[in-house]
Design a protein around this motif. Sequence first.
Motif, short mmCIF file in Angstrom:
data_model
loop_
_atom_site.label_atom_id
_atom_site.label_comp_id
_atom_site.label_asym_id
_atom_site.label_seq_id
_atom_site.Cartn_x
_atom_site.Cartn_y
_atom_site.Cartn_z
N LEU A 237 27.36 36.71 -11.18
CA LEU A 237 26.68 36.75 -9.89
C LEU A 237 26.86 35.42 -9.16
CD1 LEU A 237 23.25 38.37 -10.86
CD2 LEU A 237 25.13 39.46 -9.62
N PRO A 238 26.88 35.47 -7.82
CA PRO A 238 26.88 34.20 -7.08
C PRO A 238 25.52 33.51 -7.27
CG PRO A 238 26.71 36.06 -5.58
CD PRO A 238 26.91 36.64 -6.96
N LEU A 239 25.49 32.23 -6.96
CA LEU A 239 24.26 31.45 -7.09
C LEU A 239 23.58 31.29 -5.73
CD1 LEU A 239 25.47 28.52 -9.40
CD2 LEU A 239 24.35 30.66 -10.07
N ALA A 240 22.26 31.36 -5.76
CA ALA A 240 21.42 30.98 -4.61
C ALA A 240 20.62 29.78 -5.10
CB ALA A 240 20.50 32.12 -4.19
N VAL A 241 20.78 28.65 -4.43
CA VAL A 241 20.21 27.38 -4.89
C VAL A 241 19.08 26.98 -3.94
CG1 VAL A 241 20.70 24.99 -5.47
CG2 VAL A 241 22.46 26.74 -5.84
N PHE A 242 17.89 26.77 -4.52
CA PHE A 242 16.69 26.47 -3.73
C PHE A 242 16.11 25.12 -4.09
CE2 PHE A 242 17.04 30.94 -3.17
CZ PHE A 242 16.43 31.22 -1.96
N ARG B 87 19.20 7.22 -6.34
CA ARG B 87 20.17 7.50 -5.28
C ARG B 87 19.56 8.47 -4.27
NH1 ARG B 87 24.84 10.08 -8.23
NH2 ARG B 87 23.10 10.83 -9.46
N PRO B 88 20.06 8.46 -3.04
CA PRO B 88 19.55 9.40 -2.03
C PRO B 88 19.71 10.85 -2.49
CG PRO B 88 20.95 7.75 -1.01
CD PRO B 88 21.09 7.57 -2.50
N ALA B 89 18.77 11.69 -2.09
CA ALA B 89 18.80 13.11 -2.46
C ALA B 89 20.11 13.76 -2.04
CB ALA B 89 17.61 13.84 -1.82
N ARG B 90 20.64 13.38 -0.88
CA ARG B 90 21.88 14.02 -0.42
C ARG B 90 23.03 13.74 -1.37
NH1 ARG B 90 24.60 10.07 3.11
NH2 ARG B 90 23.19 8.30 3.20
N ARG B 91 23.03 12.59 -2.03
CA ARG B 91 24.10 12.29 -2.99
C ARG B 91 23.90 13.05 -4.30
NH1 ARG B 91 25.05 6.39 -3.99
NH2 ARG B 91 26.54 7.27 -5.44
N THR B 92 22.67 13.00 -4.83
CA THR B 92 22.43 13.64 -6.13
C THR B 92 22.58 15.15 -6.02
OG1 THR B 92 20.03 13.71 -5.77
CG2 THR B 92 20.91 11.80 -6.91
N LYS B 93 22.08 15.74 -4.95
CA LYS B 93 22.14 17.19 -4.81
C LYS B 93 23.57 17.66 -4.58
CE LYS B 93 17.40 18.15 -3.49
NZ LYS B 93 16.52 18.80 -2.50
N LEU B 94 24.34 16.95 -3.75
CA LEU B 94 25.71 17.35 -3.49
C LEU B 94 26.56 17.25 -4.76
CD1 LEU B 94 27.24 18.49 -1.11
CD2 LEU B 94 28.06 16.19 -0.62
N GLU B 95 26.28 16.25 -5.57
CA GLU B 95 26.99 16.09 -6.83
C GLU B 95 26.78 17.33 -7.72
OE1 GLU B 95 25.69 13.20 -10.27
OE2 GLU B 95 26.78 12.06 -8.74
N ILE B 96 25.55 17.79 -7.82
CA ILE B 96 25.24 18.96 -8.64
C ILE B 96 25.84 20.23 -8.02
CG2 ILE B 96 23.35 20.44 -9.46
CD1 ILE B 96 21.74 17.76 -9.81
N LEU B 97 25.74 20.38 -6.70
CA LEU B 97 26.34 21.54 -6.04
C LEU B 97 27.84 21.62 -6.30
CD1 LEU B 97 24.55 21.53 -2.57
CD2 LEU B 97 24.34 23.28 -4.35
N ARG B 98 28.52 20.51 -6.19
CA ARG B 98 29.97 20.49 -6.43
C ARG B 98 30.29 20.87 -7.87
NH1 ARG B 98 30.82 15.40 -2.62
NH2 ARG B 98 31.79 16.47 -0.86
N ARG B 99 29.49 20.40 -8.80
CA ARG B 99 29.70 20.72 -10.21
C ARG B 99 29.49 22.23 -10.44
NH1 ARG B 99 26.38 17.04 -12.70
NH2 ARG B 99 24.76 18.54 -13.12
N LEU B 100 28.45 22.79 -9.86
CA LEU B 100 28.19 24.22 -10.00
C LEU B 100 29.31 25.05 -9.38
CD1 LEU B 100 24.37 24.37 -9.14
CD2 LEU B 100 25.43 24.69 -11.39
N ALA B 101 29.83 24.59 -8.25
CA ALA B 101 30.85 25.33 -7.52
C ALA B 101 32.19 25.37 -8.25
CB ALA B 101 31.03 24.73 -6.13
#
Length: 163
Positions: free
Chosen positions: A7-12, A101-115
């Motif tokens: 299934l695709p992911l929905a991230v909240f 680190r700023p939330a935008r950096r930590t969250k984008l790092e995790i999103l890229r890893r998931l993707a």
Amino acid sequence: MTDSSRLPLAVFDLDNTLADTAHRQHFLERKPRDWDAFFAAAPQDPPLAEGIALVRESAKECEVRYLTGRPERCRRDTLDWLAAHGLPEGRVYMRRNDDRRPARRTKLEILRRLAQSREIRVLVDDDELVCEDAERAGFTVVRARWTAPSAALKVAQEREGRT
């Protein structure tokens, strides 16, 4: 039975996306900020109806994941809050206790890893900088604009890397 690994992911996001933090903002408006009290009050966050409806709707077609700037030390309270409000089960990604680190950096790092291994259908977050960076990186974003923005929380997310 559906294979959830396909299934695709929905991230909240949690704070001000699913959980209303207004009652604990005052801990961030004082000097020095009282982070322990801010996070200790999180279990009393009322749910945000718009976010709750969206996560439940998303769970019909996606595997739900939660991506928060809350520190790891808040995991038990966070899991208990999600369960108490009947939210779909899903892995919770939190920042290390010492990660500033700023939330935008930590969250984008995790999103890229998931993707790398899964389609990410949507990211739902209230932080405009997180949303902008995620969109620039090619992710579909829903901006959680159902709460009043908090200047103190914005500073915490961006400059202090606290939530």
